[in-house]
Design a protein around this motif. Structure first.
Motif, mmCIF file in Angstrom:
data_model
loop_
_atom_site.group_PDB
_atom_site.id
_atom_site.type_symbol
_atom_site.label_atom_id
_atom_site.label_comp_id
_atom_site.label_asym_id
_atom_site.label_seq_id
_atom_site.Cartn_x
_atom_site.Cartn_y
_atom_site.Cartn_z
ATOM 1 N N ALA A 35 50.120 22.845 57.518
ATOM 2 C CA ALA A 35 49.159 22.657 56.417
ATOM 3 C C ALA A 35 49.851 22.789 55.059
ATOM 4 O O ALA A 35 49.610 21.985 54.153
ATOM 5 C CB ALA A 35 48.026 23.675 56.533
ATOM 6 N N TYR A 36 50.726 23.785 54.911
ATOM 7 C CA TYR A 36 51.444 23.955 53.647
ATOM 8 C C TYR A 36 52.325 22.753 53.351
ATOM 9 O O TYR A 36 52.398 22.291 52.211
ATOM 10 C CB TYR A 36 52.299 25.222 53.675
ATOM 11 C CG TYR A 36 51.518 26.507 53.652
ATOM 12 C CD1 TYR A 36 50.311 26.609 52.985
ATOM 13 C CD2 TYR A 36 51.989 27.632 54.312
ATOM 14 C CE1 TYR A 36 49.597 27.788 52.975
ATOM 15 C CE2 TYR A 36 51.278 28.821 54.301
ATOM 16 C CZ TYR A 36 50.085 28.891 53.628
ATOM 17 O OH TYR A 36 49.386 30.062 53.620
ATOM 18 N N TRP A 49 60.236 22.132 50.395
ATOM 19 C CA TRP A 49 59.977 23.193 49.427
ATOM 20 C C TRP A 49 59.229 24.366 50.055
ATOM 21 O O TRP A 49 59.173 25.455 49.493
ATOM 22 C CB TRP A 49 59.185 22.658 48.233
ATOM 23 C CG TRP A 49 60.056 21.949 47.249
ATOM 24 C CD1 TRP A 49 60.143 20.614 47.042
ATOM 25 C CD2 TRP A 49 60.973 22.559 46.335
ATOM 26 N NE1 TRP A 49 61.057 20.349 46.070
ATOM 27 C CE2 TRP A 49 61.581 21.524 45.614
ATOM 28 C CE3 TRP A 49 61.334 23.868 46.066
ATOM 29 C CZ2 TRP A 49 62.530 21.766 44.639
ATOM 30 C CZ3 TRP A 49 62.287 24.101 45.093
ATOM 31 C CH2 TRP A 49 62.877 23.062 44.396
ATOM 32 N N VAL A 50 58.650 24.158 51.227
ATOM 33 C CA VAL A 50 57.961 25.243 51.929
ATOM 34 C C VAL A 50 58.938 26.375 52.242
ATOM 35 O O VAL A 50 58.561 27.545 52.263
ATOM 36 C CB VAL A 50 57.301 24.698 53.210
ATOM 37 C CG1 VAL A 50 56.873 25.800 54.134
ATOM 38 C CG2 VAL A 50 56.121 23.843 52.860
ATOM 39 N N GLY A 53 59.172 29.588 50.217
ATOM 40 C CA GLY A 53 58.232 30.676 50.465
ATOM 41 C C GLY A 53 58.836 31.828 51.231
ATOM 42 O O GLY A 53 58.303 32.934 51.228
ATOM 43 N N ILE A 54 59.967 31.620 51.862
ATOM 44 C CA ILE A 54 60.624 32.679 52.630
ATOM 45 C C ILE A 54 61.423 33.610 51.727
ATOM 46 O O ILE A 54 61.578 34.788 52.024
ATOM 47 C CB ILE A 54 61.547 32.046 53.693
ATOM 48 C CG1 ILE A 54 60.720 31.222 54.668
ATOM 49 C CG2 ILE A 54 62.353 33.089 54.433
ATOM 50 C CD1 ILE A 54 61.548 30.385 55.610
ATOM 51 N N VAL A 55 61.910 33.093 50.601
ATOM 52 C CA VAL A 55 62.804 33.858 49.727
ATOM 53 C C VAL A 55 61.973 34.729 48.780
ATOM 54 O O VAL A 55 61.191 34.202 47.987
ATOM 55 C CB VAL A 55 63.704 32.906 48.913
ATOM 56 C CG1 VAL A 55 64.658 33.683 48.036
ATOM 57 C CG2 VAL A 55 64.439 31.965 49.836
ATOM 58 N N LEU A 64 54.506 29.461 40.618
ATOM 59 C CA LEU A 64 54.086 29.265 39.232
ATOM 60 C C LEU A 64 54.548 27.911 38.695
ATOM 61 O O LEU A 64 53.820 27.252 37.952
ATOM 62 C CB LEU A 64 54.612 30.402 38.362
ATOM 63 C CG LEU A 64 54.003 31.776 38.668
ATOM 64 C CD1 LEU A 64 54.711 32.862 37.880
ATOM 65 C CD2 LEU A 64 52.523 31.781 38.369
ATOM 66 N N VAL A 65 55.740 27.487 39.068
ATOM 67 C CA VAL A 65 56.226 26.173 38.642
ATOM 68 C C VAL A 65 55.330 25.081 39.213
ATOM 69 O O VAL A 65 54.925 24.160 38.501
ATOM 70 C CB VAL A 65 57.696 25.968 39.070
ATOM 71 C CG1 VAL A 65 58.126 24.522 38.903
ATOM 72 C CG2 VAL A 65 58.611 26.894 38.294
ATOM 73 N N PHE A 66 55.015 25.157 40.504
ATOM 74 C CA PHE A 66 54.139 24.161 41.109
ATOM 75 C C PHE A 66 52.748 24.181 40.469
ATOM 76 O O PHE A 66 52.129 23.140 40.306
ATOM 77 C CB PHE A 66 53.994 24.397 42.610
ATOM 78 C CG PHE A 66 55.199 23.990 43.419
ATOM 79 C CD1 PHE A 66 55.961 22.895 43.072
ATOM 80 C CD2 PHE A 66 55.553 24.708 44.532
ATOM 81 C CE1 PHE A 66 57.055 22.513 43.819
ATOM 82 C CE2 PHE A 66 56.655 24.334 45.299
ATOM 83 C CZ PHE A 66 57.405 23.236 44.934
#
Length: 93
Positions: A35-36, A49-50, A53-55, A64-66
């Motif tokens: 879904a992400y 880019w998902v 989310g791990i870092v 915030l950039v997105f």
């Protein structure tokens, strides 16, 4: 024949409950990951880019950039509207 008591059941079957919980967690994680990826791809970014989310900390910055940047899909839409002479009213004219 030795019948297990209620006290013995959690010890003997704990591996089963743990395995079931792990399988359910993995299934939910995969569904959310898909879904992400779809959401990010619809915004016009690469699905890779998902992995940001791990870092830790970088995921907050990229969120915030997105959230506050102009998405590639929006830029493309605006360029197409400018090219076609879109006035923002319906019917066009």
């Amino acid at each position: 024949m030795d019948t297990p008591t209620v006290d013995q059941l959690p010890e003997e079957y704990s591996w089963l409950f743990g395995t079931a919980a792990l399988i359910i967690w993995a299934a939910v994680a995969i569904i959310f990951l898909i879904a992400y990826i779809q959401i990010i791809r619809k915004a016009g970014y690469s699905g890779w880019w998902v992995l940001v989310g791990i870092v830790p900390l970088l995921n907050i910055v990229m969120f915030l950039v997105f959230a506050f940047s102009t998405w590639p899909v929006t830029r493309e839409r605006d360029a197409l509207r400018a090219q076609a002479g879109y006035s923002g009213t319906y019917p066009p004219g």
